[in-house]
Design an enzyme around this catalytic site. Structure first.
Site, mmCIF file in Angstrom:
data_model
loop_
_atom_site.group_PDB
_atom_site.id
_atom_site.type_symbol
_atom_site.label_atom_id
_atom_site.label_comp_id
_atom_site.label_asym_id
_atom_site.label_seq_id
_atom_site.Cartn_x
_atom_site.Cartn_y
_atom_site.Cartn_z
ATOM 1 N N HIS A 274 0.882 -1.155 0.000
ATOM 2 C CA HIS A 274 0.000 0.000 0.000
ATOM 3 C C HIS A 274 0.924 1.210 0.000
ATOM 4 O O HIS A 274 2.055 1.134 0.507
ATOM 5 C CB HIS A 274 -0.900 0.012 1.240
ATOM 6 C CG HIS A 274 -1.897 -1.117 1.237
ATOM 7 N ND1 HIS A 274 -2.063 -1.975 2.293
ATOM 8 C CD2 HIS A 274 -2.775 -1.510 0.286
ATOM 9 C CE1 HIS A 274 -2.997 -2.854 1.995
ATOM 10 N NE2 HIS A 274 -3.447 -2.601 0.785
ATOM 11 N N ASP B 152 2.349 1.742 3.290
ATOM 12 C CA ASP B 152 3.280 0.708 3.789
ATOM 13 C C ASP B 152 4.700 1.166 3.487
ATOM 14 O O ASP B 152 5.631 0.917 4.247
ATOM 15 C CB ASP B 152 3.071 -0.637 3.070
ATOM 16 C CG ASP B 152 1.752 -1.308 3.441
ATOM 17 O OD1 ASP B 152 1.322 -1.180 4.591
ATOM 18 O OD2 ASP B 152 1.169 -1.972 2.552
#
Ligand code: XUL
Ligand code: MN
Length: 349
Positions: free
Chosen positions: A52, A55
């Site tokens: 993501h 992330d």
């Protein structure tokens, strides 16, 4: 011994090593750093990581472009050092207060713009991580109550957003990951058919494909191997999230094959027939450890899924096609059923 036609590379995302919180209870394991997750990926035999946007760059919304660039480049270096590559970056469009009522289909123009801008930042991060693939899981693009939105408009808003991203970056490839529900009651792009249809509505269908997740097909009451076959017939299955699911419940993300081995076998059978991976497609494992799993053993869902994939690939490759053909020629599908079960159970046929 027949050889596999597919060329399989495996990946997972940092969210697949989690702290075990669920809607009814807090975290039960401690946080594992991104660096450690990468090391685990390498040790378990994975080739890539999925991300993501946040992330890779935590607290993204509070950072300026130069800081985002610096942090993303640091993650790229970490990947390089481990000998891993980034498969894709996905904008997390379901967490921020701006996306409570949706991203691209929010009823507020200002909040829709947030989702567009956030996605463009995710595209920048993908470039820093040296991948041109962006997965879009349309988490909150749907409704909790139908009367709050107009379905036709939502579809067109999503199309317009995708076009904006395709025009923003001429190398970008978008993979739509459909899911029928959760977190919303009813998602607007709910199945692989919807996602493939959406790809043809865009300005550049050749750059829009799909990512199929086993559990998401099952939640729609569909067979994931048939859904794969549908997307493959369009040459639009560019990645998969293999996992498993025990019927129409919450999204369980169980280890691949753990609920229904035969359904898992058939997914690999369909991928193998296409020679999946020959054009660079990935096998992602979107699996979760059980909440009961202790800290030091909370990566077995990943190694188990990988092992099951390999065992079932062996079953697919070594299926006796002569027996299958004979059963088909005789239209003796009960015999075919018996053969497949004997084969899967390792019993003499
Ligand atoms: C949600 C889901 C996500 C996507 C990535 O159910 O599967 O993890 O795969 O955003
Ligand atoms: Mn997924």
């Amino acid at each position: 011994m027949p050889k596999s036609r597919g060329k399989y590379r495996f990946s997972f995302g940092p969210w697949n090593i989690s702290e075990g919180a669920d809607p009814f209870g807090p975290e039960v394991r401690t946080h594992v750093s991104l660096a450690k997750k990468m090391r685990i990926a390498k040790e378990l035999g994975f080739d890539g990581m999925q991300f993501h946007d946040d992330d890779a760059v935590p607290d993204l919304d509070s950072k300026v472009a130069s800081q985002i660039a610096r942090e993303a480049k640091r993650v790229k270096k970490m990947l390089d050092d481990e000998g891993l590559v980034a498969e894709f970056v996905a904008p997390r469009l379901w967490f921020a207060p701006e996306t409570i009522d949706g991203g691209y289909t929010n009823n507020s123009a200002k909040l829709r713009q947030y989702a567009i801008d956030r996605t463009k930042t995710a595209i920048e991060i993908a470039n820093y991580l040296d991948t041109n693939s962006m997965v879009i899981w349309l988490a909150r693009e749907g409704t909790y109550i139908r009367e709050s939105k107009v379905a036709r408009k939502q579809v067109l808003q999503i199309r317009d957003a995708l076009n904006e991203f395709l025009n923003y970056d001429s190398r970008l490839r978008i993979l739509i990951e459909p899911k029928p529900n959760e977190p919303v009651d009813s998602a607007i792009i709910s199945t692989i058919g919807h996602a493939v249809g959406m790809s043809y509505m865009t300005d550049d269908p050749a750059r829009v494909g799909v990512l199929l997740e086993t559990a998401h097909s099952l939640l729609a009451g569909l067979d994931p191997s048939d859904d794969m076959g549908y997307a493959l017939a369009h040459d639009k299955l560019w990645s998969v999230h293999l996992n498993d699911q025990g019927g129409l419940k919450f999204d369980q993300d169980k280890s691949f094959g753990s609920n229904n081995l035969r359904v898992a076998f058939n997914q690999i059978r369909v991928l193998e027939e296409y020679a999946f991976g020959q054009s660079g497609e990935w096998i992602g494992l979107d699996v979760k450890a059980m909440r009961t799993q202790k800290q030091e053993r909370a990566t077995k869902h990943l190694s188990n899924s990988l092992q099951t994939f390999k065992f079932l690939l062996d079953k697919v490759v070594n299926m006796d096609q002569k027996v299958v053909n004979q059963c088909i020629a005789q239209r003796d599908y009960d015999e075919l059923d018996r053969y497949i079960l004997c084969h899967l159970m390792g019993k003499r046929y």
